[in-house]
Design an enzyme around this catalytic site. Structure first.
Site, short mmCIF file in Angstrom:
data_model
loop_
_atom_site.label_atom_id
_atom_site.label_comp_id
_atom_site.label_asym_id
_atom_site.label_seq_id
_atom_site.Cartn_x
_atom_site.Cartn_y
_atom_site.Cartn_z
N SER A 89 -6.61 -39.01 -39.05
CA SER A 89 -8.30 -39.07 -38.34
C SER A 89 -8.81 -37.97 -39.26
O SER A 89 -8.53 -36.81 -38.56
CB SER A 89 -7.83 -38.94 -36.93
OG SER A 89 -7.29 -40.10 -36.37
N LYS A 164 -13.86 -43.67 -36.67
CA LYS A 164 -12.64 -43.11 -35.57
C LYS A 164 -13.00 -41.95 -34.73
O LYS A 164 -12.58 -41.83 -33.64
CB LYS A 164 -11.56 -42.80 -36.76
CG LYS A 164 -10.17 -42.08 -35.87
CD LYS A 164 -9.35 -43.03 -35.26
CE LYS A 164 -8.34 -42.18 -34.21
NZ LYS A 164 -7.76 -43.01 -33.22
N LYS A 233 -9.76 -31.98 -32.34
CA LYS A 233 -9.92 -32.16 -33.65
C LYS A 233 -11.24 -33.20 -33.80
O LYS A 233 -12.00 -33.13 -34.72
CB LYS A 233 -8.86 -32.25 -34.54
CG LYS A 233 -9.24 -32.81 -35.91
CD LYS A 233 -7.99 -33.49 -36.48
CE LYS A 233 -7.52 -34.59 -35.83
NZ LYS A 233 -6.85 -35.80 -36.44
P1 NDP Z 1 2.40 -35.89 -35.53
O1 NDP Z 1 2.05 -34.32 -34.97
O2 NDP Z 1 3.35 -36.51 -34.57
O3 NDP Z 1 3.15 -35.75 -36.84
C1 NDP Z 1 2.21 -35.01 -37.99
C2 NDP Z 1 2.89 -35.36 -39.19
O4 NDP Z 1 2.29 -34.52 -40.10
C3 NDP Z 1 4.47 -34.89 -39.09
O5 NDP Z 1 4.94 -35.76 -40.25
C4 NDP Z 1 4.69 -33.47 -39.66
O6 NDP Z 1 5.47 -33.20 -40.57
C5 NDP Z 1 3.30 -33.76 -40.70
N1 NDP Z 1 2.61 -32.42 -41.09
C6 NDP Z 1 2.43 -31.59 -40.21
N2 NDP Z 1 1.52 -30.46 -41.03
C7 NDP Z 1 1.94 -30.75 -42.09
C8 NDP Z 1 1.70 -29.90 -43.32
N3 NDP Z 1 1.15 -28.73 -43.47
N4 NDP Z 1 2.19 -30.43 -44.73
C9 NDP Z 1 2.79 -31.59 -44.52
N5 NDP Z 1 3.09 -32.34 -43.61
C10 NDP Z 1 2.49 -31.96 -42.44
O7 NDP Z 1 0.83 -36.59 -35.47
P2 NDP Z 1 0.61 -37.91 -35.08
O8 NDP Z 1 1.44 -38.93 -35.96
O9 NDP Z 1 0.33 -38.23 -33.86
O10 NDP Z 1 -0.93 -37.89 -35.85
C11 NDP Z 1 -1.06 -38.30 -37.20
C12 NDP Z 1 -2.58 -38.51 -37.63
O11 NDP Z 1 -2.78 -39.82 -36.61
C13 NDP Z 1 -3.50 -37.47 -36.90
O12 NDP Z 1 -4.56 -37.32 -37.55
C14 NDP Z 1 -3.90 -38.10 -35.50
O13 NDP Z 1 -5.05 -37.80 -35.14
C15 NDP Z 1 -3.84 -39.67 -35.87
N6 NDP Z 1 -3.61 -40.61 -34.65
C16 NDP Z 1 -2.76 -40.32 -33.69
C17 NDP Z 1 -2.35 -41.25 -32.63
C18 NDP Z 1 -1.36 -40.91 -31.52
O14 NDP Z 1 -1.60 -41.63 -30.62
N7 NDP Z 1 -0.41 -40.12 -31.98
C19 NDP Z 1 -3.38 -42.31 -32.77
C20 NDP Z 1 -4.05 -42.63 -33.64
C21 NDP Z 1 -4.52 -41.74 -34.71
P3 NDP Z 1 6.93 -32.32 -39.66
O15 NDP Z 1 7.79 -33.71 -39.22
O16 NDP Z 1 7.46 -31.63 -40.50
O17 NDP Z 1 6.24 -31.73 -38.49
#
Ligand code: NDP
Length: 288
Positions: A89, A164, A233
């Site tokens: 997002s 979104k 965010k």
């Molecule tokens: P999570 O916090 O569960 O996962 C984040 C992911 O990003 C992990 O794989 C993490 O890796 C990785 N990450 C974080 N920081 C870095 C970095 N600096 N460099 C590389 N990789 C990184 O997030 P979500 O899956 O919940 O959300 C992901 C996106 O989807 C966001 O933009 C969110 O707003 C959106 N979203 C979320 C929903 C939800 O219900 N959760 C629904 C719809 C959209 P690591 O495993 O190493 O921490």
């Protein structure tokens, strides 16, 4: 066909898993490598380095914000002819910039954020709102279909992120308004189960009244599936859009103030539904 998926978080884990149904090799990368290895063991994907992953024909990213996507893209340029599908997002302006700069390298960029919560990712029923060039969208659609219930091309680059952000600020507004309403009803001695049974068959219903209120708040479970800092965010992105376009946004500014009462560091570790505990404390009324 080779597909790459970057970011196996709460959403990406399931989304990448569904891609294995396609007739394709699915490569995955995650910052914490053990998660990518666990994904490979569970779904039959291949855990690879980023330099190899960006050689794929379709590259998905699902990271917290646009800045993590920009950092990976600048250090690991994708191969010419590929399509980068960003399910983060993210920020509309970032999508426009990435789209322009990648086009010079022969790469298409689609902003393709998703909605439907982790259960939608698990069941492959996500709504995907796509911004970017129509021909790239048409090429990517059958691949996106692996985890989608609804796919909509909403406009040029950045439009998907904009839709979104507006969706999520509406979700936040719905949840807070519902909570204020139920708080009043509880003080008046109304059973909240009975109230929700009526509302969910009436015009005031939303996905917040149908799922989040009963399953997370009234159950007192507040299980973390979508971190509050990610919602903060999204609200910020929506308000930036309002500011950029010079539109009226007084109600939505209030929504930001309400959800920003919890600081970002705490918000990273709690579910977005837990923001309602601030209201409960203020009113001295538990929504159960
Ligand atoms: P999570 O916090 O569960 O996962 C984040 C992911 O990003 C992990 O794989 C993490 O890796 C990785 N990450 C974080 N920081 C870095 C970095 N600096 N460099 C590389 N990789 C990184 O997030 P979500 O899956 O919940 O959300 C992901 C996106 O989807 C966001 O933009 C969110 O707003 C959106 N979203 C979320 C929903 C939800 O219900 N959760 C629904 C719809 C959209 P690591 O495993 O190493 O921490």
């Amino acid at each position: 066909m080779r597909i790459g998926f970057i970011g196996l978080g709460a959403m990406g884990w399931h989304m990448a898993g569904h891609l294995t149904q396609l007739d394709a090799t699915v490569m995955v990368w995650n910052r914490t490598k053990s998660k990518a290895e666990a994904h490979a063991a569970q779904f039959g994907t291949i855990s690879v380095d980023l330099d190899l992953l960006v050689q794929a024909d379709f590259i998905f990213s699902c990271l917290p914000t646009s800045s993590e996507v920009e950092a990976i893209l600048s250090a690991h340029p994708p191969k010419s002819g590929s399509i980068w599908i960003d399910c983060t997002s993210g920020i509309p302006f970032s999508a426009q910039q990435l789209s322009q700069s990648l086009k010079r390298q022969g790469v298409e960029f689609l902003d393709a954020p998703v909605s439907g919560q982790t259960i939608g990712a698990e069941n492959a029923t996500l709504t995907v709102m796509v911004g970017g060039h129509q021909p790239a969208f048409e090429r990517a659609r059958p691949v996106i279909q692996a985890f989608a219930g609804v796919i909509e091309h909403v406009g040029e680059s950045g439009s998907g992120f904009a839709v979104k952000a507006v969706n999520n600020i509406l979700m936040a507004a719905n949840l807070w308004a519902l909570s204020e309403g139920l708080s009043v009803l509880k003080v008046r001695g109304v059973s909240l189960d009975a109230a929700l049974a009526c509302i969910n068959h009436s015009s005031g219903k939303s996905s917040m009244s149908e799922t989040v209120m009963p399953q997370k708040i009234m159950s007192r479970c507040f299980n973390k599936t979508f971190a509050l800092n990610l919602l903060q965010k999204d609200i910020g992105i929506a308000l930036d859009l309002i500011a950029e376009t010079g539109q009226q946004g007084s109600l939505l500014h209030c929504v930001q103030q309400l959800y920003n009462q919890i600081d970002r560091q705490t918000a990273e570790h709690i579910d977005f539904s837990a923001a309602i505990q601030v209201l409960e404390q203020y009113n001295q009324v538990l929504l159960n």
